[in-house]
Design an enzyme around this catalytic site. Structure first.
Site, short mmCIF file in Angstrom:
data_model
loop_
_atom_site.label_atom_id
_atom_site.label_comp_id
_atom_site.label_asym_id
_atom_site.label_seq_id
_atom_site.Cartn_x
_atom_site.Cartn_y
_atom_site.Cartn_z
CB CYS A 79 -13.44 -25.34 -18.00
SG CYS A 79 -12.11 -26.16 -18.88
CD GLU A 80 -19.24 -29.37 -19.46
OE1 GLU A 80 -19.80 -29.64 -18.39
OE2 GLU A 80 -19.83 -29.33 -20.55
CG HIS A 81 -15.01 -27.86 -22.74
ND1 HIS A 81 -15.47 -26.56 -22.76
CD2 HIS A 81 -16.05 -28.64 -23.06
CE1 HIS A 81 -16.76 -26.56 -23.10
NE2 HIS A 81 -17.13 -27.81 -23.29
CG HIS A 82 -9.39 -27.57 -21.60
ND1 HIS A 82 -10.35 -26.66 -21.98
CD2 HIS A 82 -8.74 -27.94 -22.73
CE1 HIS A 82 -10.28 -26.48 -23.29
NE2 HIS A 82 -9.32 -27.24 -23.77
CD GLN A 134 -17.84 -16.98 -17.36
OE1 GLN A 134 -16.68 -17.26 -17.66
NE2 GLN A 134 -18.30 -15.75 -17.35
CG HIS A 194 -12.62 -19.73 -18.78
ND1 HIS A 194 -13.53 -20.74 -18.88
CD2 HIS A 194 -13.32 -18.62 -18.45
CE1 HIS A 194 -14.75 -20.27 -18.62
NE2 HIS A 194 -14.65 -18.98 -18.36
CB CYS A 251 -8.72 -24.20 -20.74
SG CYS A 251 -10.31 -23.36 -20.84
ZN LIG Z 1 -11.57 -25.28 -20.84
#
Ligand SMILES: [Zn+2]
Length: 206
Positions: free
Chosen positions: A97-100, A138, A166, A168
């Site tokens: 995931c690009e956030h975490h 996703q 996920h 995260c």
């Molecule tokens: Zn994430």
């Protein structure tokens, strides 16, 4: 991050190519991250970890070096009058995931209704992996896989359903292991015709 340079000759603002860091800088960054967690990057068990992590991330993100559409460039015109759904079901994949930068693990089902040509069935999985091996969300992964098939195979319909967990969510924050997220993208006949959509979803096991 791209720096912008002012060209003194014609005054144009030009962006230089992105700087790819050297492996030693990546290793140093990972040592910093280890220190940030509270551990000691110089203790024995962690000595080779930065280099290993750097290599691993090259693999996790190998998709950046791939053109996903390339996998759809070899098509077969002779399909013997086959005009039914082609489905590759429950393809396991991993993304991040690009956030975490946490792992996304799941399975994808990819279907299309051919117009006049088909691809080797394993190519659908290759398209998926080429997009999954990047930093992702996703929803975008689902859309990119569907759009790629739609734009390069010109089928009558495309259906992509992705179900994933996920890291995260399961390992931090709200900590809800076992919760999966489902995303889908329907195009062409699978979007417009309810019966076709129901048929493909049933084949996929939904
Ligand atoms: Zn994430």
């Amino acid at each position: 991050m791209h720096e912008h340079h002012h060209d003194p000759i014609d005054g144009d603002i030009v962006a230089p190519p992105p700087k790819i860091p050297v492996p030693e800088h990546v290793a140093e960054a990972i040592r910093t991250l280890i220190r940030w967690t509270g551990d000691d990057p110089d203790r024995e068990g962690l000595l080779d970890t930065p280099q290993r992590v750097a290599r691993a991330w090259k693999e996790y993100c190998a998709g950046y070096g791939e053109d996903p559409a390339h996998h759809l460039s070899r098509v077969f015109e002779e399909v013997g009058g086959y005009d039914e759904i082609v489905l590759l079901k429950d393809i396991p994949f991993q993304s991040h995931c690009e956030h975490h930068m946490a792992p996304i693990t799941g399975k994808a089902s990819i279907a299309y209704l051919p117009r006049n040509h088909v691809v080797g069935i394993s190519k659908l999985a290759r398209v998926l992996h080429a997009f999954a091996r990047r930093l992702q969300v996703q929803e975008r992964l689902t859309a990119e896989v569907a759009d790629c098939i739609w734009n390069h195979l010109h089928p009558v319909g495309v259906a992509v359903v992705i179900e994933a967990q996920h890291g995260c969510m399961t390992g931090r924050g709200v900590r809800t292991p076992g919760v999966g997220m489902v995303t889908s993208r329907m195009m062409g006949v699978f979007r417009e015709d309810e019966r076709s959509r129901a048929e493909v979803l049933k084949l996929m096991g939904y």
